[in-house]
Scaffold this active site. Structure first.
Site, mmCIF file in Angstrom:
data_model
loop_
_atom_site.group_PDB
_atom_site.id
_atom_site.type_symbol
_atom_site.label_atom_id
_atom_site.label_comp_id
_atom_site.label_asym_id
_atom_site.label_seq_id
_atom_site.Cartn_x
_atom_site.Cartn_y
_atom_site.Cartn_z
ATOM 1 N N GLY A 1 13.352 -28.420 25.815
ATOM 2 C CA GLY A 1 11.785 -27.801 25.688
ATOM 3 C C GLY A 1 11.362 -28.116 24.184
ATOM 4 N N GLN B 1 5.364 -27.002 17.184
ATOM 5 C CA GLN B 1 6.401 -27.806 16.547
ATOM 6 C C GLN B 1 6.273 -29.223 16.462
ATOM 7 O OE1 GLN B 1 9.520 -26.667 19.955
ATOM 8 N NE2 GLN B 1 10.813 -27.086 17.915
ATOM 9 N N CYS C 1 17.563 -25.733 18.161
ATOM 10 C CA CYS C 1 16.248 -25.972 18.256
ATOM 11 C C CYS C 1 15.783 -27.316 17.645
ATOM 12 C CB CYS C 1 15.466 -24.796 17.642
ATOM 13 S SG CYS C 1 13.629 -25.112 17.344
ATOM 14 N N LEU C 2 14.858 -27.995 18.214
ATOM 15 C CA LEU C 2 14.516 -29.414 17.173
ATOM 16 C C LEU C 2 13.904 -29.047 16.095
ATOM 17 C CD1 LEU C 2 13.262 -31.381 20.747
ATOM 18 C CD2 LEU C 2 15.699 -31.357 19.349
HETATM 19 NI NI NI Z 1 12.778 -24.433 19.582
#
Ligand code: NI
Length: 178
Positions: free
Chosen positions: A47, A52, A100-101
């Site tokens: 996701g 981001q 998380c990226l």
């Molecule tokens: Ni994330």
């Protein structure tokens, strides 16, 4: 379209409250969504939220049939979710590993509501409403947290369960970036 830079934890732009999307079905919105999918797929993400990549809008994408970063996760339908609202169904929580990226290389155990209802809109302004559980519920809660400036470490209750992916899950080493 383009693979965009993913902001990392420590960047103040990840801590903002995102603004609602007000215009649907526009070329600008479609271009942003295409960039989000290109960026998520290049990073093997499950996701990604617009903040981001530095776009302060209430827009998240998620979904995969089979994800190299989460090989045990059940499939989640590929979804664009705009202006989302989440409501827990019951009080039950589940703990599970998240990455998380924006927090590359790490995983942590995060408590989330086991079942939720979520509502929002698709890119053409059609309503979405779903009741979900398991990894689908987890991914949505994680992504929607990005819209209120929350990264998963701030949801953890036991920081001893934060570690490097390469140590915790050496079999996932194919993705050195996370
Ligand atoms: Ni994330």
């Amino acid at each position: 379209m383009a693979v965009r830079e993913i902001l990392k934890m420590g960047d103040a732009r990840l801590l903002r409250l995102a603004e609602p999307v007000r215009a649907f079905d526009t070329p600008e919105l479609q271009a942003l969504i295409a960039d989000l999918f290109d960026t998520m797929e290049a990073a093997n993400g499950a996701g990604l939220a617009a903040p981001q990549i530095g776009e302060n809008l209430q827009l998240v994408i998620f979904g995969f049939s089979n994800n190299a970063r989460y090989p045990d996760a059940e499939p989640v339908p590929r979804t664009v979710l705009i202006n989302p609202v989440i409501e827990p169904i019951g009080d039950a929580e589940e703990e599970g590993w998240e990455g998380c990226l924006s927090v590359p290389g790490l995983r942590g155990v995060v408590p989330r509501f086991a079942r939720i209802r979520y509502r929002g809109f698709d890119p053409s302004g059609q309503r979405i409403e779903r009741e979900v559980q398991g990894f689908h519920a987890r991914v949505v809660q994680h992504e929607v947290d990005h819209l209120i400036g929350r990264l998963y470490p701030t949801r953890m209750r036991d920081m001893s369960k934060l570690g490097y992916t390469s140590v915790l899950f050496p079999d996932l080493d194919a993705e050195p970036e996370d």
